[in-house]
Design a protein around this motif. Structure first.
Motif, PDB file in Angstrom:
ATOM      1  N   PRO A  14       0.776  -1.286  -0.241  1.00  0.00           N
ATOM      2  CA  PRO A  14       0.212   0.164   0.348  1.00  0.00           C
ATOM      3  C   PRO A  14       1.044   1.136   0.238  1.00  0.00           C
ATOM      4  O   PRO A  14       0.352   2.693  -1.260  1.00  0.00           O
ATOM      5  N   ASN A  15       1.779   1.122   0.687  1.00  0.00           N
ATOM      6  CA  ASN A  15       2.685   2.400   0.874  1.00  0.00           C
ATOM      7  C   ASN A  15       3.953   2.519  -0.392  1.00  0.00           C
ATOM      8  O   ASN A  15       4.911   3.596  -0.471  1.00  0.00           O
ATOM      9  N   GLU A  63      14.332  -3.901   3.385  1.00  0.00           N
ATOM     10  CA  GLU A  63      12.937  -3.802   2.951  1.00  0.00           C
ATOM     11  C   GLU A  63      12.488  -4.344   1.198  1.00  0.00           C
ATOM     12  O   GLU A  63      11.895  -4.635   1.071  1.00  0.00           O
ATOM     13  N   TRP A  64      13.758  -4.145   0.908  1.00  0.00           N
ATOM     14  CA  TRP A  64      13.474  -4.568  -0.980  1.00  0.00           C
ATOM     15  C   TRP A  64      13.664  -6.530  -1.515  1.00  0.00           C
ATOM     16  O   TRP A  64      12.658  -6.331  -2.132  1.00  0.00           O
ATOM     17  N   ARG A  65      14.800  -6.689  -0.098  1.00  0.00           N
ATOM     18  CA  ARG A  65      14.461  -8.280  -0.583  1.00  0.00           C
ATOM     19  C   ARG A  65      13.047  -8.863   0.198  1.00  0.00           C
ATOM     20  O   ARG A  65      12.754  -9.436  -0.730  1.00  0.00           O
ATOM     21  N   TYR A 186      13.652   3.983  -6.470  1.00  0.00           N
ATOM     22  CA  TYR A 186      12.198   2.525  -6.021  1.00  0.00           C
ATOM     23  C   TYR A 186      12.187   2.582  -4.682  1.00  0.00           C
ATOM     24  O   TYR A 186      13.319   2.245  -3.623  1.00  0.00           O
ATOM     25  N   LEU A 187      11.832   3.342  -4.420  1.00  0.00           N
ATOM     26  CA  LEU A 187      11.851   3.967  -2.541  1.00  0.00           C
ATOM     27  C   LEU A 187      11.699   3.195  -2.214  1.00  0.00           C
ATOM     28  O   LEU A 187      10.748   1.563  -1.697  1.00  0.00           O
ATOM     29  N   GLN A 188      12.017   3.190  -0.477  1.00  0.00           N
ATOM     30  CA  GLN A 188      11.952   1.672   0.657  1.00  0.00           C
ATOM     31  C   GLN A 188       9.862   2.223   0.687  1.00  0.00           C
ATOM     32  O   GLN A 188      10.101   3.668   1.008  1.00  0.00           O
ATOM     33  N   PRO A 189       9.074   1.689   0.597  1.00  0.00           N
ATOM     34  CA  PRO A 189       7.674   1.841   1.255  1.00  0.00           C
ATOM     35  C   PRO A 189       7.808   2.205   2.665  1.00  0.00           C
ATOM     36  O   PRO A 189       7.096   3.744   2.855  1.00  0.00           O
ATOM     37  N   GLY A 221       2.991   6.372  -7.344  1.00  0.00           N
ATOM     38  CA  GLY A 221       2.652   5.166  -6.449  1.00  0.00           C
ATOM     39  C   GLY A 221       1.809   5.437  -5.832  1.00  0.00           C
ATOM     40  O   GLY A 221       0.524   4.260  -5.009  1.00  0.00           O
ATOM     41  N   HIS A 222       1.823   6.931  -4.540  1.00  0.00           N
ATOM     42  CA  HIS A 222       1.325   6.538  -3.091  1.00  0.00           C
ATOM     43  C   HIS A 222       1.063   7.829  -3.635  1.00  0.00           C
ATOM     44  O   HIS A 222       1.107   9.104  -3.893  1.00  0.00           O
TER      45      HIS A 222
END
Length: 223
Positions: A14-15, A63-65, A186-189, A221-222
């Motif tokens: 969602p984020n 976080e991306w993993r 590709y930011l950390q959500p 995206g957010h």
């Protein structure tokens, strides 16, 4: 070019958010000595920092993993590009200078522990969508191999996928002839929106300081 993130990705994350920067009339060339020196020193600093740490516990890497796992992609087989850079540094296989756009990309990817893609806008045909790749989707990557994209998050234009936080395709690379470019962070959500904007703005300003031209950014995206 406006970027739309698919509902499937937003429903799972969602984020989910991307920093998107568009550049016009840039000049790509050899990196200034300042950039070369900072890239080398930063890698040496990371190498020593990693000596007593588990790389996959670093916040951005972790976080991306997790996102790859959420999309049924094994992060041990498909390492996102920021983790791949960190693993090179951990082995003291330091990144050497390529050209100014790639060097800045790598520097910020290491600094913020997130994948970053940069593409020649004139080789893309909008609209651009961010979606989960379908069965059978594949492309020749910048790693020189045919890469299966199934279940990866991919960037697509009218001709299909051209980028991913795993590895980008060889279809729209930025070269020394590039004049217009698009950068996707590709930011950390988990990052707050104001921090996402500061990070994206910081990258845009450093890039234009070196490459000239005009630029603008937005967070996709957010809501």
């Amino acid at each position: 070019m406006e970027i739309q993130v698919s509902e499937e990705i937003i429903s799972k994350v969602p984020n989910f958010k991307l920093g998107v920067i568009e550049y016009q009339d840039i000049t790509v060339g050899d990196s200034p000595q300042m950039v070369k020196g900072r890239l080398q020193l930063f890698q040496e600093s990371i190498y020593f920092d990693l000596e007593n740490k588990n790389l996959i516990e670093l916040p951005g890497i972790k976080e991306w993993r997790t996102i790859f796992k959420m999309f049924s992609k094994d992060p041990n087989r498909y390492r996102h590009s920021a983790e791949a850079l960190y693993r090179r540094v951990q082995k003291q296989n330091y990144l050497t200078t390529v050209q100014s756009a790639i060097d800045i990309n790598n520097f910020f990817s290491l600094q913020y522990q997130v994948p970053i893609g940069i593409y020649d806008s004139d080789k893309l045909e909008g609209p651009i969508t961010i979606e989960k790749a379908k069965t059978g989707d594949e492309y020749v990557g910048l790693n020189g191999r045919m890469n299966s994209l199934e279940n990866l998050i991919v960037s697509c234009d009218q001709h299909g996928p051209f980028g991913s936080p795993f590895v980008d395709s060889n279809r729209a690379p930025v070269t020394q002839t590039t004049k217009n470019a698009m950068q996707i962070i590709y930011l950390q959500p988990s990052i707050a929106m104001n921090s996402a904007e500061r990070l994206t703005d910081s990258l845009m300003k450093m890039f234009t300081q070196i490459h000239g031209g005009d630029a603008n950014y937005y967070i996709a995206g957010h809501d």
